[in-house]
Design a protein around this motif. Sequence first.
Motif, PDB file in Angstrom:
ATOM      1  N   CYS A  15       0.841  -1.209   0.000  1.00 14.08           N
ATOM      2  CA  CYS A  15       0.000   0.000   0.000  1.00 14.08           C
ATOM      3  C   CYS A  15       0.874   1.256   0.000  1.00 14.08           C
ATOM      4  O   CYS A  15       0.578   2.233  -0.690  1.00 14.08           O
ATOM      5  CB  CYS A  15      -0.930   0.013   1.212  1.00 14.08           C
ATOM      6  N   ALA A  16       1.969   1.223   0.779  1.00 13.64           N
ATOM      7  CA  ALA A  16       2.840   2.397   0.854  1.00 13.64           C
ATOM      8  C   ALA A  16       3.543   2.635  -0.479  1.00 13.64           C
ATOM      9  O   ALA A  16       3.714   3.772  -0.912  1.00 13.64           O
ATOM     10  CB  ALA A  16       3.861   2.210   1.974  1.00 13.64           C
ATOM     11  N   GLU A  17       3.935   1.548  -1.135  1.00 16.07           N
ATOM     12  CA  GLU A  17       4.709   1.707  -2.377  1.00 16.07           C
ATOM     13  C   GLU A  17       3.863   2.266  -3.522  1.00 16.07           C
ATOM     14  O   GLU A  17       4.357   3.031  -4.353  1.00 16.07           O
ATOM     15  CB  GLU A  17       5.321   0.362  -2.783  1.00 16.07           C
ATOM     16  N   ILE A  18       2.603   1.910  -3.602  1.00 17.41           N
ATOM     17  CA  ILE A  18       1.811   2.360  -4.755  1.00 17.41           C
ATOM     18  C   ILE A  18       0.748   3.400  -4.368  1.00 17.41           C
ATOM     19  O   ILE A  18      -0.057   3.789  -5.205  1.00 17.41           O
ATOM     20  CB  ILE A  18       1.161   1.168  -5.508  1.00 17.41           C
ATOM     21  N   GLY A  19       0.782   3.853  -3.122  1.00 17.90           N
ATOM     22  CA  GLY A  19      -0.192   4.865  -2.714  1.00 17.90           C
ATOM     23  C   GLY A  19       0.247   6.276  -3.068  1.00 17.90           C
ATOM     24  O   GLY A  19       1.408   6.519  -3.402  1.00 17.90           O
ATOM     25  N   GLN A  20      -0.677   7.207  -3.000  1.00 16.69           N
ATOM     26  CA  GLN A  20      -0.385   8.620  -3.229  1.00 16.69           C
ATOM     27  C   GLN A  20       0.016   9.273  -1.909  1.00 16.69           C
ATOM     28  O   GLN A  20      -0.546   8.956  -0.860  1.00 16.69           O
ATOM     29  CB  GLN A  20      -1.631   9.327  -3.760  1.00 16.69           C
ATOM     30  N   SER A  21       0.952  10.189  -1.966  1.00 15.28           N
ATOM     31  CA  SER A  21       1.324  10.930  -0.766  1.00 15.28           C
ATOM     32  C   SER A  21       0.226  11.948  -0.453  1.00 15.28           C
ATOM     33  O   SER A  21      -0.561  12.308  -1.336  1.00 15.28           O
ATOM     34  CB  SER A  21       2.642  11.660  -0.996  1.00 15.28           C
ATOM     35  N   PRO A  22       0.152  12.426   0.802  1.00 10.58           N
ATOM     36  CA  PRO A  22      -0.843  13.458   1.138  1.00 10.58           C
ATOM     37  C   PRO A  22      -0.721  14.682   0.226  1.00 10.58           C
ATOM     38  O   PRO A  22      -1.732  15.276  -0.151  1.00 10.58           O
ATOM     39  CB  PRO A  22      -0.494  13.811   2.592  1.00 10.58           C
ATOM     40  N   GLU A  23       0.519  15.034  -0.158  1.00  5.55           N
ATOM     41  CA  GLU A  23       0.703  16.192  -1.045  1.00  5.55           C
ATOM     42  C   GLU A  23       0.089  15.927  -2.416  1.00  5.55           C
ATOM     43  O   GLU A  23      -0.554  16.796  -3.006  1.00  5.55           O
ATOM     44  CB  GLU A  23       2.202  16.509  -1.217  1.00  5.55           C
ATOM     45  N   GLN A  24       0.303  14.724  -2.913  1.00  7.74           N
ATOM     46  CA  GLN A  24      -0.253  14.387  -4.228  1.00  7.74           C
ATOM     47  C   GLN A  24      -1.782  14.403  -4.190  1.00  7.74           C
ATOM     48  O   GLN A  24      -2.433  14.876  -5.124  1.00  7.74           O
ATOM     49  CB  GLN A  24       0.255  13.007  -4.668  1.00  7.74           C
ATOM     50  N   LEU A  25      -2.345  13.911  -3.083  1.00  5.68           N
ATOM     51  CA  LEU A  25      -3.810  13.894  -2.973  1.00  5.68           C
ATOM     52  C   LEU A  25      -4.353  15.317  -2.858  1.00  5.68           C
ATOM     53  O   LEU A  25      -5.399  15.643  -3.432  1.00  5.68           O
ATOM     54  CB  LEU A  25      -4.231  13.054  -1.764  1.00  5.68           C
ATOM     55  N   ALA A  26      -3.634  16.169  -2.119  1.00 11.11           N
ATOM     56  CA  ALA A  26      -4.080  17.562  -1.984  1.00 11.11           C
ATOM     57  C   ALA A  26      -4.052  18.253  -3.347  1.00 11.11           C
ATOM     58  O   ALA A  26      -4.976  18.994  -3.712  1.00 11.11           O
ATOM     59  CB  ALA A  26      -3.183  18.291  -0.984  1.00 11.11           C
ATOM     60  N   ARG A  27      -3.003  17.974  -4.114  1.00 12.20           N
ATOM     61  CA  ARG A  27      -2.903  18.582  -5.445  1.00 12.20           C
ATOM     62  C   ARG A  27      -4.040  18.089  -6.348  1.00 12.20           C
ATOM     63  O   ARG A  27      -4.619  18.841  -7.117  1.00 12.20           O
ATOM     64  CB  ARG A  27      -1.540  18.257  -6.061  1.00 12.20           C
ATOM     65  N   LEU A  28      -4.351  16.806  -6.231  1.00 15.75           N
ATOM     66  CA  LEU A  28      -5.447  16.244  -7.032  1.00 15.75           C
ATOM     67  C   LEU A  28      -6.758  16.944  -6.703  1.00 15.75           C
ATOM     68  O   LEU A  28      -7.532  17.308  -7.593  1.00 15.75           O
ATOM     69  CB  LEU A  28      -5.549  14.731  -6.751  1.00 15.75           C
ATOM     70  N   ARG A  29      -7.017  17.174  -5.406  1.00 18.52           N
ATOM     71  CA  ARG A  29      -8.273  17.814  -5.008  1.00 18.52           C
ATOM     72  C   ARG A  29      -8.328  19.244  -5.540  1.00 18.52           C
ATOM     73  O   ARG A  29      -9.381  19.744  -5.908  1.00 18.52           O
ATOM     74  CB  ARG A  29      -8.415  17.799  -3.492  1.00 18.52           C
ATOM     75  N   GLU A  30      -7.176  19.868  -5.587  1.00 19.64           N
ATOM     76  CA  GLU A  30      -7.119  21.259  -6.033  1.00 19.64           C
ATOM     77  C   GLU A  30      -7.311  21.369  -7.539  1.00 19.64           C
ATOM     78  O   GLU A  30      -8.058  22.221  -8.024  1.00 19.64           O
ATOM     79  CB  GLU A  30      -5.745  21.823  -5.657  1.00 19.64           C
ATOM     80  N   THR A  31      -6.662  20.483  -8.261  1.00 21.11           N
ATOM     81  CA  THR A  31      -6.619  20.636  -9.723  1.00 21.11           C
ATOM     82  C   THR A  31      -7.585  19.710 -10.445  1.00 21.11           C
ATOM     83  O   THR A  31      -7.946  19.962 -11.599  1.00 21.11           O
ATOM     84  CB  THR A  31      -5.210  20.318 -10.252  1.00 21.11           C
TER      85      THR A  31
END
Length: 273
Positions: A15-31
């Motif tokens: 799960c850790a290797e293929i998951g999104q980081s919190p930063e990546q998820l925040a960027r996704l929500r924004e964009t």
Amino acid sequence: MIQTNQRHIDYRELCAEIGQSPEQLARLRETGDYAGTTKSVKTVLDGRNRAAAISSPAGAPSDPHLHADFHEWWIIMAGEVAYEIGEYEQIVASFGDIVLAPCGYRHDIKPHKGDQCIRMVVGLEDSNHDLKGLPHPRTLPIPEDWEPPNMIHTRLEYMTERHGLETNWGEVVLLDQRNRVNMIHSLPGQSNRPHWHPDMDEWWFVAKGQIEWKVGDEGPFVAGRGDIVFVEAGYSHEITTVGDESSIRYAVTAPDVVHHFLDDPDAPRPPRV
Ligand SMILES: [Fe+2]
Ligand SMILES: [Fe+2]
């Protein structure tokens, strides 16, 4: 880094290797830009199948297609994943469920709920995705009287309600020219009859409980919920449910698998230790 055909793939590591980081998820929500949000790792290459765990956040765009030459199936490992298979109504699958797209059935896979919707796809190593773009043909309900094997959607909960958790049981849930998938429930302390296979790699997905593997002369290890275990042809394996809880594992073998049992004096000894 997770290796293909690693003896034991730990669920949290995967799960850790293929998951999104919190930063990546925040960027996704924004964009709202899903580019690069799907990640995968190849888990198994067993000579018949290529399996890969694929993680996408809910809402990631789908790519409906079909395969003319093999049955493709998935084990859901995290979150919820919606599928349209062939002409059937959408299903929503969650942890431990098995979804099957028979050969020629269009499949549209939509990560449905969760920041990390993980499905492990099991298909051919050289499968192609050229047959795309077909719309959903029509919508039929999933037949209510279907039973294993080879249901479009084998829910883990359906299987535990069907058999209960009070006894040892196993039922074949997928069976085709390449694979037999046996769902096995074992009570604490229960072991298999140790054996080895001359010409087939075997692997397992653990859906419940804690299970100890002894492979050849290697030291034992315990695999838990979500873990994947891989054993090459020629190695003996003894599998014991440990701890207080019963276990459920999915054993993936060839349909015509040969067993040589260690307690059979006439059986050949395993060539690999
Ligand atoms: Fe596919
Ligand atoms: Fe086996």
